[in-house]
Scaffold this motif. Sequence first.
Motif, mmCIF file in Angstrom:
data_model
loop_
_atom_site.group_PDB
_atom_site.id
_atom_site.type_symbol
_atom_site.label_atom_id
_atom_site.label_comp_id
_atom_site.label_asym_id
_atom_site.label_seq_id
_atom_site.Cartn_x
_atom_site.Cartn_y
_atom_site.Cartn_z
ATOM 1 N N GLY A 273 43.326 36.599 31.681
ATOM 2 C CA GLY A 273 42.603 37.461 32.607
ATOM 3 C C GLY A 273 42.868 38.938 32.376
ATOM 4 O O GLY A 273 43.454 39.601 33.228
ATOM 5 N N ASN B 86 48.415 39.186 35.068
ATOM 6 C CA ASN B 86 48.268 39.428 36.500
ATOM 7 C C ASN B 86 47.403 38.235 36.911
ATOM 8 O O ASN B 86 46.184 38.289 36.862
ATOM 9 N N ASP C 271 37.575 29.609 30.366
ATOM 10 C CA ASP C 271 38.531 29.255 31.409
ATOM 11 C C ASP C 271 39.797 28.740 30.731
ATOM 12 O O ASP C 271 39.767 27.695 30.070
ATOM 13 N N GLN D 136 39.654 38.496 41.100
ATOM 14 C CA GLN D 136 39.601 39.810 40.451
ATOM 15 C C GLN D 136 40.169 40.907 41.352
ATOM 16 O O GLN D 136 39.438 41.563 42.101
ATOM 17 N N GLU E 269 39.509 35.474 28.927
ATOM 18 C CA GLU E 269 38.850 35.994 30.126
ATOM 19 C C GLU E 269 37.649 35.122 30.506
ATOM 20 O O GLU E 269 36.809 34.798 29.676
HETATM 21 C C1 LIG Z 1 43.925 39.614 38.998
HETATM 22 S S1 LIG Z 1 42.683 39.970 37.789
HETATM 23 C C2 LIG Z 1 43.661 40.812 36.609
HETATM 24 C C3 LIG Z 1 42.903 41.852 35.822
HETATM 25 C C4 LIG Z 1 43.754 42.759 34.944
HETATM 26 N N1 LIG Z 1 44.642 42.003 34.087
HETATM 27 C C5 LIG Z 1 44.555 43.724 35.779
HETATM 28 O O1 LIG Z 1 45.740 43.437 36.009
HETATM 29 O O2 LIG Z 1 44.047 44.750 36.166
HETATM 30 C C6 LIG Z 1 42.450 38.341 37.105
HETATM 31 C C7 LIG Z 1 41.507 38.261 35.916
HETATM 32 O O3 LIG Z 1 41.496 36.896 35.472
HETATM 33 C C8 LIG Z 1 40.159 36.467 35.206
HETATM 34 N N2 LIG Z 1 40.146 35.006 35.395
HETATM 35 C C9 LIG Z 1 39.995 34.317 36.554
HETATM 36 N N3 LIG Z 1 40.086 32.991 36.357
HETATM 37 C C10 LIG Z 1 40.301 32.825 35.027
HETATM 38 C C11 LIG Z 1 40.468 31.678 34.189
HETATM 39 N N4 LIG Z 1 40.446 30.454 34.712
HETATM 40 N N5 LIG Z 1 40.647 31.866 32.862
HETATM 41 C C12 LIG Z 1 40.667 33.121 32.339
HETATM 42 N N6 LIG Z 1 40.522 34.237 33.082
HETATM 43 C C13 LIG Z 1 40.345 34.109 34.404
HETATM 44 C C14 LIG Z 1 39.328 37.247 36.199
HETATM 45 O O4 LIG Z 1 37.971 37.342 35.809
HETATM 46 C C15 LIG Z 1 40.071 38.591 36.197
HETATM 47 O O5 LIG Z 1 39.573 39.422 35.194
#
Ligand SMILES: C[S@@+](CC[C@H](N)C(=O)[O-])C[C@H]1O[C@@H](n2cnc3c(N)ncnc32)[C@H](O)[C@@H]1O
Length: 401
Positions: A71, A136, A120, A43, A92
């Motif tokens: 995510g 991202n 996931d 995150q 998410e």
């Molecule tokens: C780098 S952050 C990006 C947040 C947002 N998109 C931004 O750019 O501000 C990654 C996001 O992916 C989510 N995430 C992590 N592993 C994941 C998975 N296996 N499947 C779906 N989402 C996931 C995290 O909880 C987080 O919200």
Amino acid sequence: MPKAAKQKKGGGPSGPYDRKSKPAAGGAAANTNIFKFDKDFGQHILKNPGISDAIVDKAYLKPTDVVVEVGPGTGNITVRALEKAKKVIAIELDPRMGAEVTKRVQGTPLAKKLEVILGDVIKMPEMPPCDALISNTPYQISSPLIFKMLAMKNPPRVAVLMFQREFAKRLVAKPGDALYSRLSVNVNFWATCKHIMKVGKQNFKPPPKVESDVVRIEPLIGSARPDVAFEEFDGLLRIAFNRKNKTLNAAFAIKEVLAMCERNYKVYCSLNNIPIDESVSAAGTAGAATAEEDAAGGMDVDMEDNEDAEEEEVLGGGGDEMEEDEDEDMPEFFKQKDEEDSAGTKTPARNPKSKVALVVKAKVLKVLANTGLGDKRARQCDQNDFLRLLLAFHEEGIHFS
Ligand SMILES: C[S@@+](CC[C@H](N)C(=O)[O-])C[C@H]1O[C@@H](n2cnc3c(N)ncnc32)[C@H](O)[C@@H]1O
């Protein structure tokens, strides 16, 4: 689309693909830090709106597009995509983030275009069909996410993804480059990939340890998509890149690899009604030698004599040390169906004396010699070399998935 929990107002039930869940938190987390960002989930929230704009702009979205965002976090990229596309499906893992992105558009016209799936993305049996994929990317799922997208029968038209710089370099690496890998070959075989921009760590909250890059990937779709199974091409690459600095002769001399070829050959024969001679000969007898020579067309090649194969022996020859971190699952891949083949029959796959083992080994030798690729190393071969090799193996009834 797989059934997963859809996010309702203010957070909802966890989906079936959760790794772990945390209680939902209200409020604009990104601004007020109401909850602690979870580094295990990658995150690192984008705090520079210019980068979120650029990611969405580079997808060249159409008003008819369905977008999958992996995510969404607090929704920095999501809201921009919602403004341009017909629908955004945001997947998410963290329910707190799912609640945040839902709240962010609540009461606006964008709300009805947003679907949040809690779970996931990697554990979903299939990614929802879409025209564009944006993320991202949480860095720990970079490799499986790319592979999941490339393996889709109908992949999106475009993917704009942010990765760690080192990972992004691997995507665009060419034969001979230090970072050239199974990932590079797959991406360049199934898609075209272009570097879009560098993103410094100060653009995230909290800042990650490493710099990032955004890439634009355009998967080949429709008739442009190569007419081979993803699992076959990738299966061959797993073998070749298990030791990317060794020759392909050495990569195929590993006993687990030959055992896998033998198992798959038996399945191929049984599916195609080709009789298999299962008889067991004493090693070195005339019968064994004949089987090998017949299949090899009388070639004077011996993989075991090859210099690299000898080195495997010195190293232990188990074929289970990894050079590539994306290949961590390799030993399992080789060991699959070890006890039984898919027809449920016991396979004497590791018995070097079985006639079919000798036939398969000879077929492998023949393909490596006839393609002229046996003495090349995976790091020197481009995607066309690998395709040529795969088709030559298929001609001999040898498969990799
Ligand atoms: C780098 S952050 C990006 C947040 C947002 N998109 C931004 O750019 O501000 C990654 C996001 O992916 C989510 N995430 C992590 N592993 C994941 C998975 N296996 N499947 C779906 N989402 C996931 C995290 O909880 C987080 O919200």
